[in-house]
Design a protein around this motif. Structure first.
Motif, PDB file in Angstrom:
ATOM      1  N   LEU A  20      33.722   0.491  -7.531  1.00  0.00           N
ATOM      2  CA  LEU A  20      35.324   1.591  -8.404  1.00  0.00           C
ATOM      3  C   LEU A  20      36.444   0.318  -8.213  1.00  0.00           C
ATOM      4  N   ARG A  21      36.334  -0.403  -6.478  1.00  0.00           N
ATOM      5  CA  ARG A  21      37.862  -1.360  -6.926  1.00  0.00           C
ATOM      6  C   ARG A  21      37.810  -2.200  -7.409  1.00  0.00           C
ATOM      7  N   ILE A  22      36.032  -2.973  -7.867  1.00  0.00           N
ATOM      8  CA  ILE A  22      36.184  -3.868  -8.578  1.00  0.00           C
ATOM      9  C   ILE A  22      36.651  -3.607 -10.431  1.00  0.00           C
ATOM     10  N   PHE A  23      35.669  -2.394 -10.831  1.00  0.00           N
ATOM     11  CA  PHE A  23      36.361  -1.750 -11.774  1.00  0.00           C
ATOM     12  C   PHE A  23      37.278  -1.270 -12.358  1.00  0.00           C
ATOM     13  N   LEU A  24      38.103  -1.259 -10.993  1.00  0.00           N
ATOM     14  CA  LEU A  24      39.945  -0.462 -11.998  1.00  0.00           C
ATOM     15  C   LEU A  24      39.927  -2.123 -11.309  1.00  0.00           C
ATOM     16  N   ARG A  25      39.450  -3.075 -10.282  1.00  0.00           N
ATOM     17  CA  ARG A  25      41.055  -4.412 -10.730  1.00  0.00           C
ATOM     18  C   ARG A  25      41.041  -5.078 -12.396  1.00  0.00           C
ATOM     19  N   ASP A  26      39.389  -4.989 -12.401  1.00  0.00           N
ATOM     20  CA  ASP A  26      39.303  -5.532 -13.945  1.00  0.00           C
ATOM     21  C   ASP A  26      39.822  -4.179 -15.106  1.00  0.00           C
ATOM     22  N   LEU A  27      40.229  -3.465 -14.761  1.00  0.00           N
ATOM     23  CA  LEU A  27      40.758  -2.594 -15.611  1.00  0.00           C
ATOM     24  C   LEU A  27      39.877  -1.545 -16.207  1.00  0.00           C
ATOM     25  N   LEU A  43      28.510   3.366 -17.615  1.00  0.00           N
ATOM     26  CA  LEU A  43      28.194   2.370 -18.066  1.00  0.00           C
ATOM     27  C   LEU A  43      28.833   1.275 -18.276  1.00  0.00           C
ATOM     28  N   LEU A  44      28.489   1.008 -16.755  1.00  0.00           N
ATOM     29  CA  LEU A  44      29.812  -0.092 -16.428  1.00  0.00           C
ATOM     30  C   LEU A  44      28.368  -0.749 -15.000  1.00  0.00           C
ATOM     31  N   VAL A  45      28.476  -2.101 -15.062  1.00  0.00           N
ATOM     32  CA  VAL A  45      27.795  -2.852 -13.777  1.00  0.00           C
ATOM     33  C   VAL A  45      28.666  -3.633 -13.302  1.00  0.00           C
ATOM     34  N   CYS A  46      28.822  -3.381 -12.336  1.00  0.00           N
ATOM     35  CA  CYS A  46      29.296  -4.007 -11.075  1.00  0.00           C
ATOM     36  C   CYS A  46      28.283  -5.586 -10.499  1.00  0.00           C
ATOM     37  N   ASP A  47      28.911  -6.538 -11.889  1.00  0.00           N
ATOM     38  CA  ASP A  47      28.018  -7.424 -11.474  1.00  0.00           C
ATOM     39  C   ASP A  47      28.483  -8.841 -10.796  1.00  0.00           C
ATOM     40  N   HIS A  48      27.337  -9.149  -9.903  1.00  0.00           N
ATOM     41  CA  HIS A  48      27.103 -10.382  -8.818  1.00  0.00           C
ATOM     42  C   HIS A  48      27.253 -11.918 -10.084  1.00  0.00           C
ATOM     43  N   LYS A  49      28.558 -12.614 -10.344  1.00  0.00           N
ATOM     44  CA  LYS A  49      28.458 -13.936 -11.093  1.00  0.00           C
ATOM     45  C   LYS A  49      27.894 -14.594 -11.086  1.00  0.00           C
ATOM     46  N   ARG A  50      28.031 -15.192  -9.588  1.00  0.00           N
ATOM     47  CA  ARG A  50      26.547 -15.793  -8.768  1.00  0.00           C
ATOM     48  C   ARG A  50      25.853 -14.959  -7.939  1.00  0.00           C
ATOM     49  N   PRO A  51      24.637 -15.191  -8.393  1.00  0.00           N
ATOM     50  CA  PRO A  51      22.985 -14.055  -7.892  1.00  0.00           C
ATOM     51  C   PRO A  51      23.389 -14.430  -6.152  1.00  0.00           C
ATOM     52  N   HIS A  52      23.606 -13.770  -5.313  1.00  0.00           N
ATOM     53  CA  HIS A  52      23.279 -13.339  -4.039  1.00  0.00           C
ATOM     54  C   HIS A  52      22.227 -13.780  -3.247  1.00  0.00           C
ATOM     55  N   ARG A  53      20.980 -13.496  -4.837  1.00  0.00           N
ATOM     56  CA  ARG A  53      19.472 -13.550  -3.396  1.00  0.00           C
ATOM     57  C   ARG A  53      19.238 -13.339  -2.516  1.00  0.00           C
ATOM     58  N   THR A  67      33.039  -6.794 -13.870  1.00  0.00           N
ATOM     59  CA  THR A  67      32.766  -5.746 -14.429  1.00  0.00           C
ATOM     60  C   THR A  67      32.454  -6.202 -15.925  1.00  0.00           C
ATOM     61  N   LEU A  68      31.005  -5.479 -16.439  1.00  0.00           N
ATOM     62  CA  LEU A  68      29.990  -5.732 -17.149  1.00  0.00           C
ATOM     63  C   LEU A  68      29.355  -4.523 -18.365  1.00  0.00           C
ATOM     64  N   LEU A  69      29.574  -4.349 -19.238  1.00  0.00           N
ATOM     65  CA  LEU A  69      29.336  -3.166 -19.687  1.00  0.00           C
ATOM     66  C   LEU A  69      27.697  -3.197 -19.170  1.00  0.00           C
ATOM     67  N   LYS A  70      26.909  -1.917 -19.569  1.00  0.00           N
ATOM     68  CA  LYS A  70      26.095  -2.591 -19.202  1.00  0.00           C
ATOM     69  C   LYS A  70      25.033  -2.395 -20.199  1.00  0.00           C
ATOM     70  N   SER A  71      25.276  -2.169 -21.084  1.00  0.00           N
ATOM     71  CA  SER A  71      24.414  -2.591 -22.765  1.00  0.00           C
ATOM     72  C   SER A  71      24.517  -4.606 -22.509  1.00  0.00           C
ATOM     73  N   CYS A  72      25.965  -5.131 -22.100  1.00  0.00           N
ATOM     74  CA  CYS A  72      25.956  -7.007 -21.848  1.00  0.00           C
ATOM     75  C   CYS A  72      25.363  -6.403 -20.831  1.00  0.00           C
ATOM     76  N   HIS A  73      25.561  -6.420 -19.708  1.00  0.00           N
ATOM     77  CA  HIS A  73      24.485  -7.436 -18.980  1.00  0.00           C
ATOM     78  C   HIS A  73      23.017  -7.136 -18.877  1.00  0.00           C
ATOM     79  N   ASP A  74      22.749  -6.012 -19.284  1.00  0.00           N
ATOM     80  CA  ASP A  74      21.221  -5.976 -19.718  1.00  0.00           C
ATOM     81  C   ASP A  74      20.533  -7.271 -20.948  1.00  0.00           C
ATOM     82  N   LYS A  75      21.468  -6.963 -21.793  1.00  0.00           N
ATOM     83  CA  LYS A  75      21.649  -7.729 -22.593  1.00  0.00           C
ATOM     84  C   LYS A  75      21.422  -9.526 -22.504  1.00  0.00           C
ATOM     85  N   ALA A  76      23.021 -10.163 -22.268  1.00  0.00           N
ATOM     86  CA  ALA A  76      22.962 -11.389 -22.005  1.00  0.00           C
ATOM     87  C   ALA A  76      22.952 -11.709 -21.122  1.00  0.00           C
TER      88      ALA A  76
END
Length: 92
Positions: A20-27, A43-53, A67-76
């Motif tokens: 939630l902090r990341i969503f707020l930060r990214d408006l 409908l949002l995903v808090c995405d790891h830019k670099r995979p943490h593994r 922050t990514l839209l779930k649809s953008c995250h799941d596609k690209a």
């Protein structure tokens, strides 16, 4: 496949608060380039830019989250990550 302990991190109150902090930060705006704002956090995903593994530092690092839209995250994002599995090994 053995259980991946880091998967449990997504079910913690610490992760929910960070997300939630990341969503707020990214408006509540998708950072993929589409710049679409979405108030419905389901409908949002808090995405790891670099995979943490499983790397705990990368998992909790706020500078590694966006922050990514779930649809953008799941596609690209997922398509890109899955297509590179052969060059970087398995996710564990």
């Amino acid at each position: 496949m053995p259980s991946l302990p880091w998967k449990a991190w997504y079910n913690t109150s610490r992760w929910r608060a960070l997300r939630l902090r990341i969503f707020l930060r990214d408006l509540y705006t998708c950072q993929c380039g589409c710049c679409q704002m979405e108030a419905n956090t389901s409908l949002l995903v808090c995405d790891h830019k670099r995979p943490h593994r499983g790397d705990e530092r990368l998992f909790w690092d706020e500078t590694n989250l966006q922050t990514l839209l779930k649809s953008c995250h799941d596609k690209a994002k997922q398509k890109a990550e899955q297509s590179s599995l052969h060059t970087r090994g398995v996710w564990h």
